[in-house]
Design an enzyme around this catalytic site. Structure first.
Site, PDB file in Angstrom:
ATOM      1  N   GLU A 147       0.836  -1.203   0.000  1.00  0.00           N
ATOM      2  CA  GLU A 147       0.000   0.000   0.000  1.00  0.00           C
ATOM      3  C   GLU A 147       0.868   1.249   0.000  1.00  0.00           C
ATOM      4  OE1 GLU A 147      -3.954   1.652   2.288  1.00  0.00           O
ATOM      5  OE2 GLU A 147      -2.337   0.848   3.504  1.00  0.00           O
ATOM      6  N   GLY A 286       3.132   2.301  10.851  1.00  0.00           N
ATOM      7  CA  GLY A 286       2.877   1.656  12.136  1.00  0.00           C
ATOM      8  C   GLY A 286       2.486   0.203  11.938  1.00  0.00           C
ATOM      9  N   ALA A 287       1.605  -0.033  10.946  1.00  0.00           N
ATOM     10  CA  ALA A 287       1.154  -1.394  10.651  1.00  0.00           C
ATOM     11  C   ALA A 287       0.460  -1.375   9.295  1.00  0.00           C
ATOM     12  CB  ALA A 287       0.200  -1.895  11.732  1.00  0.00           C
ATOM     13  N   MET A 288       0.248  -2.563   8.733  1.00  0.00           N
ATOM     14  CA  MET A 288      -0.418  -2.690   7.438  1.00  0.00           C
ATOM     15  C   MET A 288      -1.398  -3.840   7.486  1.00  0.00           C
ATOM     16  SD  MET A 288      -0.987  -1.713   4.450  1.00  0.00           S
ATOM     17  CE  MET A 288      -2.184  -2.519   3.382  1.00  0.00           C
ATOM     18  N   GLU A 289      -2.628  -3.566   7.045  1.00  0.00           N
ATOM     19  CA  GLU A 289      -3.757  -4.469   7.260  1.00  0.00           C
ATOM     20  C   GLU A 289      -3.865  -5.601   6.256  1.00  0.00           C
ATOM     21  OE1 GLU A 289      -5.469  -0.903   4.825  1.00  0.00           O
ATOM     22  OE2 GLU A 289      -3.991  -1.215   6.410  1.00  0.00           O
ATOM     23  N   HIS A 322      -7.212  -1.243  15.182  1.00  0.00           N
ATOM     24  CA  HIS A 322      -7.329  -0.504  13.917  1.00  0.00           C
ATOM     25  C   HIS A 322      -7.134  -1.444  12.724  1.00  0.00           C
ATOM     26  CE1 HIS A 322      -6.511   3.204  11.379  1.00  0.00           C
ATOM     27  NE2 HIS A 322      -5.946   2.262  10.630  1.00  0.00           N
ATOM     28  N   GLU A 323      -6.057  -2.223  12.764  1.00  0.00           N
ATOM     29  CA  GLU A 323      -5.764  -3.110  11.635  1.00  0.00           C
ATOM     30  C   GLU A 323      -6.811  -4.205  11.476  1.00  0.00           C
ATOM     31  OE1 GLU A 323      -3.590  -1.991   9.661  1.00  0.00           O
ATOM     32  OE2 GLU A 323      -2.898  -0.513  11.122  1.00  0.00           O
ATOM     33  N   HIS A 326      -9.871  -3.056   9.703  1.00  0.00           N
ATOM     34  CA  HIS A 326      -9.651  -3.016   8.253  1.00  0.00           C
ATOM     35  C   HIS A 326     -10.003  -4.336   7.571  1.00  0.00           C
ATOM     36  CE1 HIS A 326      -7.976   0.824   7.282  1.00  0.00           C
ATOM     37  NE2 HIS A 326      -6.910   0.720   8.068  1.00  0.00           N
ATOM     38  N   GLU A 345      -9.298   4.495   6.332  1.00  0.00           N
ATOM     39  CA  GLU A 345      -8.531   4.919   7.499  1.00  0.00           C
ATOM     40  C   GLU A 345      -9.358   5.660   8.531  1.00  0.00           C
ATOM     41  OE1 GLU A 345      -5.969   3.507   7.890  1.00  0.00           O
ATOM     42  OE2 GLU A 345      -5.210   3.006   5.909  1.00  0.00           O
TER      43      GLU A 345
END
Length: 886
Positions: A147, A286-289, A322-323, A326, A345
């Site tokens: 992404e 921070g992170a990726m879903e 959060h992730e 998603h 987001e």
């Protein structure tokens, strides 16, 4: 294609948008990859099944920094070409394969491409991440970050979010390596390796559901694992051997509870057969879903509760939730193009706070939301260089610039405002309808509005579209009409620079006033025009924007502001209301709507408050003033520092800095906040306590510094110390096995005030010891002092070409670095030299961040011109300026 899929949404009309031709549509990718950890390359083969929509003699797809070895196109078992004429458009990152014989419409075709790629060090596409193995050697793993537009950097593909396909992934690796992808493993067999010449294993994964290319993920490397079966499908956490796998336990168990909670909240089963979460040593965000394979920066997944503070625990919980949000909102239902990033987001941000509040009510999440996310959104969106939530995107290299507080924080603030207006239960029913109708498909914002309208019976799109399509937000000016027992409310565009032009003030927002009186909150009062009158029972007590639910600033008369300050002391205002009053006051001072002395008086009047988040806002408000006055006369800066000391010192000593074993979450943060603020303002007792803790720590007592105080103790010890303290922290950064401890040490190194040590700090970012993902961390500490601010700017100016190589313009890191090094200036002369430096630079990938930095400086220039004398007069009155009566 699954039954009931809605694929009717089309992209927002943006003239000249660079998108792929629609003559073919990818249906399925069969992707095989084999990495070489010796030369950091990989071999790949992708077989793409496409549906031919139009008779064509070409196929275009996205490719970036890949070497194409061979291409073959067949249809109905007949080879169309094995060597098509190929052209490459560097600006659109598109390869076009042209052939003599045309593909027939209405039939399938197969594209087979063999290619070679680099396991790059750019934290994008298919890249390498390094870590120190327990045996002391450097080891590598291969991981992905697709992404927004870097799947094309990993393999040839149709790399747009609306072009969903199914994917079958095969990874070829050494037998001791763990192989992961979005789906569970289907089979494993031994194969002859093209790279090693020996035997390796080929791990094939089951076919994915329909999904976008930016969610494809695969990882190869040495990984340890823990697993839980507390959810319907297995959940696992992986870490490389450099981290303690048990530090993933908190996130593992939280994920199980969260997925179960989301299934019920969305009335939709998590559709994949497993959920893996992986700590990656090198990670840009921070992170990726990634669907079924979420990747994290280590510090945002791993938590050692015996050595980590309360703030980190909350951060980890929010990121995990959060992730996982998603997995539905973004993965199952996906925006059709990057204009709709906020759909992903903004909602995931809101949902992480919503679920955190359910799981950890004692954290009082919605109160901290006001001080953190809402404040972040309002700060950025008060700049002329902000952008709408739905921002038109034309080119791939524009996308990274909108991964900011507008898409995340303002997007979530709009969701919060709407959920309050509709009611939480009705809002969630609308979300369930949205997911059910559009699962496995793509949507635009109006699809969400339609689902919420159907659930609520209210004209949601009519009310909300302005908030997502227009930049900025209003300031509401309140005039009291005692003779009518009424108030007049007028809305205008709010800019922190205070110089709104008539043509910038043509938007009329539908504003929910959320009027608080002694009778409760009136949720019906709405301002739908430039100005209007609103009748009240009386004017004894009222406040707009109850609980700071809505997106606007409020300007009261000084007399009403004083009355609201008294109402706060009588517990008539909630914590968000009190924090909101302070935040509005600070912002209105910066923009010239009220005097800074009035804001300082308001802050001083809250010094008996008992709530952490109110104090957090108080300290942040004074800090914003001190940052603006940073380059002013030393005696004025000293006086503002003394004001801070007088404000916080007694409260800091009252709270203390000893933590009970069962210390509450908010109490822990409250003590840490006051300790750091008072010590930073010169409280001698706290400075001495910090030095004593640090001395014991440096002597080998790892428990001498409580985790909640670590950052402040490091900072104070270094600021009031010298080379010895610097070397201790540098060693901590280099040797600590814990990512949070390493990061804290790196962030505080810039707190030194000694010129020779500052030189060592600015040498760090481009040295091999600091990972590219952390290049900005040593710079953060420099921002507090004049010498540090100038040093960061000099570093940026003198090393620009090397910085651009380390932080490629197509990625988001460069914009962050520029903002850190530029935005703290406060004078016209400083602004002029920054503008002159960037005048002839290619601003691709960071133009928006640079413009926002310019606006931030202009805000401070105007603020100082208006209120320099006002602040000095206030400090004189308070007896804080040299030569004044004490």
């Amino acid at each position: 294609m699954c039954q009931g899929i809605d694929t009717t949404a089309t992209a927002i009309s943006v003239p000249d948008r660079e998108i792929l031709p629609t003559n073919v549509k990818a249906l399925h990718y069969d992707l095989t990859l084999e990495p070489n950890f010796q030369d950091f390359t990989y071999d790949g083969t992708v077989v793409i099944d496409v549906d031919v929509k139009e008779e064509s003699d070409f196929i275009s797809l996205n490719i970036l920094e890949l070497q194409i070895l061979s291409t073959k196109i067949t249809q109905d078992g007949t080879e169309i070409t094995s060597s098509p004429k190929t052209t490459y458009d560097e600006s659109t990152q598109t390869s076009t394969f042209k052939f003599d014989k045309k593909l027939k419409a209405g039939s399938g075709a197969i594209i087979t491409i063999e290619f070679k790629g680099e396991l790059n060090d750019k934290l994008a596409g298919f890249y390498r991440s390094s870590y120190k193995h327990p045996d002391g050697t450097i080891h590598y793993l291969a991981t992905t970050q697709m992404e927004p537009t870097d799947a094309r950097r990993a393999f040839p593909c149709f790399d747009e979010p609306a072009l969903k396909s199914e994917f079958t992934v095969t990874l070829i690796a050494d037998k001791e390596h763990v192989c992961l992808s979005n789906m569970d493993e289907a089979s494993q067999k031994e194969v002859d390796s093209k790279i090693t010449g020996g035997k390796r294993k080929a791990v094939k994964f089951n076919k994915t559901p329909l999904m976008s290319t930016y969610l494809v993920a695969f990882i190869i490397g040495e990984l340890n694992v823990i697993e839980t079966n507390n959810f319907r499908v297995p959940i696992r956490v992986f870490t490389p051997p450099s981290s303690d796998i048990e530090h993933g336990r908190f996130s593992l168990e939280l994920a199980a509870k969260t997925l179960e909670f989301y299934e019920k909240a969305f009335d939709s089963k998590y559709p994949l057969p497993k959920m893996d979460m992986v700590a990656i040593p090198d990670f840009a965000g921070g992170a990726m879903e990634n669907w079924g394979l979420v990747t994290y920066r280590s510090v945002d997944l791993l938590l050692d509760e015996s050595t980590s503070g309360a703030k980190l625990k909350q951060r980890v919980a929010e990121v995990v939730q959060h992730e996982l949000a998603h997995q539905w909102f973004g993965n199952l239902v996906t925006m059709d193009f990057w204009d709709g990033l906020w759909l992903n987001e903004g909602f995931a941000t809101w949902m992480s706070w919503y679920s955190c509040n359910k799981f950890f009510p004692e954290w009082k999440i919605w109160e901290s939301y006001v001080v953190e996310d809402l404040a972040s959104a309002l700060a950025l969106d008060s700049l002329r260089s902000s952008h709408p939530i739905e921002v038109p995107i034309k080119r791939a290299d524009e996308v990274n610039e909108i991964f900011d507080a507008i898409s995340y924080s303002k997007g979530s603030a709009v969701i919060r405002m709407l959920s309050s207006y509709l009611g939480e239960d009705i809002f969630m029913e609308g979300i369930r309808r949205y997911i059910k109708k559009h699962q496995y498909g793509n949507t635009q914002t109006q699809d969400l509005w339609a689902a919420l309208a159907s659930a609520s019976g209210k004209p949601v799109e009519e009310i909300m579209s302005i908030w997502t399509k227009k930049v900025g937000y209003p300031i509401l000016t309140v005039t009291e009409l005692p003779e009518k027992n009424a108030i007049k409310v007028k809305q205008n565009r709010f800019l922190r620079t205070g110089d709104v032009k008539p043509e910038e003030d043509d938007t009329i927002y539908p504003v929910f006033l959320e009027m608080l009186t002694k009778n409760g909150i009136d949720k019906k009062a709405t301002l739908n025009k430039r100005e209007d009158e609103f009748k009240l029972e009386n004017l004894d007590f009222f406040k707009l924007n109850a609980d700071q639910t809505c997106i606007y600033r409020t300007a009261y008369t000084p007399e009403r502001l004083a009355k609201l300050g008294e109402a706060a002391k009588q517990n008539l205002l909630s914590v968000p209301d009190r924090a909101g009053l302070l935040a509005d006051a600070a912002s209105l001072s910066a923009s010239g709507h009220q005097k800074t002395s009035g804001t300082l008086e308001l802050v001083k009047g809250f010094n008996t408050d008992s709530e952490f988040l109110v104090w957090d806002q108080m300290i942040a408000t004074v800090a914003s003033i001190r940052a603006t006055w940073k380059f002013e006369k030393q005696e004025t800066r000293d006086a503002l520092k003394k004001f801070t000391l007088n404000l916080v010192s007694n409260k800091a000593h009252e709270m203390g800095w000893v933590f009970a074993p069962d210390e509450g979450h908010l109490s822990s943060q409250f003590k840490a906040l006051l300790f750091g603020a008072a010590g930073g303002a010169g409280d001698e007792k706290i400075i001495s306590a910090a030095q004593d803790m640090f001395k014991k720590f440096a002597a080998g007592d790892r428990k001498a510094i409580h985790p909640n105080l670590r950052f402040s103790v490091y900072s104070l010890a270094l600021k009031h110390g010298g080379e010895h303290e610097f070397d201790v922290l540098l060693n901590e950064f280099k040797t600590s096995p814990d990512a949070d401890e390493r990061n804290t040490a790196l962030r505080t190194l810039g707190r030194t005030t000694q010129p020779e040590l500052i030189k060592r700090v600015i040498a760090l970012p481009l040295q091999g010891d600091v990972k590219n993902q952390d290049i900005y961390l040593p710079l953060l500490g420099l921002r507090g002092e004049v010498a540090g601010t100038e040093a960061a700017w000099s570093w940026l100016r003198d090393n620009w070409e090397e910085i651009v190589k380390v932080c490629p313009p197509g990625l988001s890191l460069l914009g962050s670095v520029v903002k850190i090094c530029v935005s703290d200036f406060t004078t016209q002369e400083q602004l002029d030299r920054v503008i002159a430096f960037f005048q002839d630079k290619d601003k691709t990938g960071y133009k928006m961040s640079l413009e926002q930095s310019y606006d931030s400086i202009r805000t401070k220039i105007g603020w100082l011109q208006r209120d320099r004398a006002d602040v000095e007069a206030f400090l004189q009155k308070e007896g804080l300026l040299s030569g004044s009566k004490l």
